[in-house]
Design an enzyme around this catalytic site. Structure first.
Site, short mmCIF file in Angstrom:
data_model
loop_
_atom_site.label_atom_id
_atom_site.label_comp_id
_atom_site.label_asym_id
_atom_site.label_seq_id
_atom_site.Cartn_x
_atom_site.Cartn_y
_atom_site.Cartn_z
N HIS A 170 -33.32 -15.31 -42.45
CA HIS A 170 -31.99 -14.96 -43.67
C HIS A 170 -31.68 -13.51 -43.36
O HIS A 170 -30.82 -13.28 -44.39
CB HIS A 170 -32.64 -15.04 -44.98
CG HIS A 170 -34.23 -14.61 -45.24
ND1 HIS A 170 -35.31 -14.94 -45.92
CD2 HIS A 170 -34.61 -13.36 -44.86
CE1 HIS A 170 -36.30 -13.99 -45.54
NE2 HIS A 170 -35.92 -13.15 -45.14
N ASP A 262 -32.33 -7.10 -40.43
CA ASP A 262 -33.54 -6.72 -39.59
C ASP A 262 -33.43 -5.77 -38.26
O ASP A 262 -34.07 -5.13 -37.69
CB ASP A 262 -34.60 -7.59 -39.49
CG ASP A 262 -35.02 -8.27 -40.66
OD1 ASP A 262 -35.98 -7.73 -41.24
OD2 ASP A 262 -34.61 -9.38 -41.02
#
Ligand code: NAD
Length: 460
Positions: A170, A262
């Site tokens: 995600h 990330d």
């Protein structure tokens, strides 16, 4: 009826969200959902919460539970892998061992955690085992790879087995934090984000059809310092603020495209990560997600969430839909299943073999890329990456190609049980003091009780 099997269904991060998304997806009503885990307490907890939630939502699913993986895979049409072998504790001990040898926060990528221990052995071994079971027991099922490392895992499974695998993460949704900070209307924004999992970049950023990067440049010039001194930046958990941290802005200046999600943690250059003070400079007062502060906040949060789930499951009087109001989680597993099962055309951000989408990346390396699900009758032709073409050369040479090489080294060491390769990968780390130290580090880590099998696997 069609069946979705969740392997590792005790997952704190995923199972609740998947159940809520399912309840909100009426076109999947009637499905059977099989929850499988080896931890009986977690499994029973998730089973009881899922059953209650579905009832409260008036949704219609048959929920089953099992501790037997082969049973869970029988008749599966979709298999979701959310397994974390051994939990997080062994990784923390391995991290401490590595720190003794001078590897602050452990070996691995910038994010030493998500490989799941030395050489990612336990996770990769599990992924391959599971995918081979899928080949045997439910060869037509889609395997949705959510467990980390998604990059290595999706590449490995797609190369070594015939399982129809897609990796799902995600992280790319963090682009919405940029949109929010710039004050743009999200419906008028069009983005193309591409790269490898945890290493994705804002390739195109359009607002009402025009390049929106100049808005971002302006924000960096006029607003960034103010934001970095705001209580929002200084007091939020690290994962909520990394997207617009000094690290992200500097990576953009260095590599030419803005890093998303990330990527800011795991693809940032090593000199942002040398010690806590340095990490604080780049990622804010906690030192970011992966510092000793940030990571312990995360682990504590997982523990609190798990305790909360246990408490709810022991309190049948609690109305779960009040405690956990139903809204789409933003995870893509259920939208993917809905699109495939019900012949819907949607665009998702998936990890699939490159097959020419990004120039200069071999076809059999999994890229994370905008992917169109179409209505083709042939299941394998339903999932098609958008073509990205060239990425900036500096980004390719200094970030993406080195990361790809590291993935290849990890997979080669794993597939050939090659301890020398593992050693060579670790030796290349700029923190290595000597060949002897790196050899001792590997031996000490592989000497831990949970690594007996790994130690036999990586032959001297
Ligand atoms: P968790 O420890 O809460 O859950 C993992 C579950 O796997 C546990 O219930 C455990 O009992 C189970 N398990 C372990 N070995 C098993 C086996 N052999 N068979 C069946 N079940 C087994 O972990 P989590 O924090 O929920 O994370 C799960 C995974 O998802 C991790 O790999 C994590 O890095 C990854 N993750 C991915 C994303 C993403 O967007 N792709 C986001 C967050 C976390």
């Amino acid at each position: 009826m069609p069946q979705i099997s969740v392997i590792g269904a005790g997952s704190v991060v995923f199972t609740g969200r998947l159940i809520i998304d399912l309840c909100l997806t009426k076109s999947l009503y009637g499905y059977t959902v099989v929850l499988m885990d080896i931890d009986e307490k977690r499994l029973n907890t998730m089973y009881s919460l899922a059953t209650r939630y579905i009832k409260e939502m008036n949704a219609s699913f048959t929920i089953k539970k099992t501790m037997n993986r082969k049973e869970a895979l029988t008749n599966a049409d979709f298999v979701i892998n959310t397994v974390k072998v051994g939990g997080y504790e062994p990784m923390e001990i391995e991290r401490k061992i590595a720190e003794k040898y001078g590897y602050y926060r452990g070996i691995g990528d910038r994010v030493s955690d998500y490989y799941g221990g030395i050489g990612a052995y336990h996770q990769l071994n599990f992924f391959l085992d599971l995918a081979r079971d899928v080949e045997d027991i439910c060869p037509d099922a889609w395997l949705l790879q959510a467990a980390n490392p998604v990059f290595e895992g999706t590449t490995l499974i797609s190369r070594e087995t015939k399982a129809k695998v897609v990796g799902i993460c995600h992280g790319h949704f963090s682009y919405t934090e940029i949109v929010k900070a710039l004050g743009l209307e999200i419906e008028d924004v069009d983005v193309t984000i591409a790269g490898f999992n945890h290493n994705i970049w804002l390739v195109n950023f359009l607002y009402r059809g025009e390049n929106a990067y100049p808005f971002l440049d302006q924000w960096i010039q006029k607003e960034a310092e103010k934001y970095w001194n705001s209580s929002e930046f200084l007091n939020s958990p690290p994962w909520s603020v990394e997207q617009l941290s000094p690290a992200a802005v500097n990576m953009y200046k260095l590599y030419g495209l803005f890093p998303i999600g990330d990527t800011v943690r795991s693809a940032s250059p090593w000199w942002y990560h040398t010690d806590l003070e340095t990490k604080k400079k780049w990622f804010g007062p906690t030192g970011g997600f992966d510092s000793e502060i940030g990571w312990s906040i995360y682990l504590n949060q997982l523990k609190t969430m798990l305790d909360q789930l246990y408490a709810w499951s022991n309190s049948p009087e609690v109305a779960l839909i009040k405690a956990y109001p139903p809204s789409f989680s933003g995870e893509q597993h259920i939208p993917f299943i809905d699109a495939i099962a019900n012949n819907k055309e949607v665009q998702l951000q998936l990890n699939i073999p490159n097959n020419g989408a990004i120039d200069g990346i071999p076809n059999n390396v999994a890229v994370e890329i905008p992917t169109l699900i179409n209505k083709s009758k042939d299941d394998r032709k339903k999932v098609n990456a958008l073509r990205i073409g060239k990425l900036p050369k500096r980004l390719m040479l200094h970030v993406l190609v080195p990361r790809m090489l590291r993935m290849e080294q990890i997979l080669q060491a794993f597939l050939e049980g090659d301890r020398k390769s593992l050693l060579l990968t670790i030796i290349e780390d700029h923190r290595t003091k000597s060949f002897e130290d790196a050899s001792m580090l590997i031996d000490e880590q592989l000497g831990q009780s949970w690594n007996t099998e790994a130690s036999k696997h990586y032959k001297q």
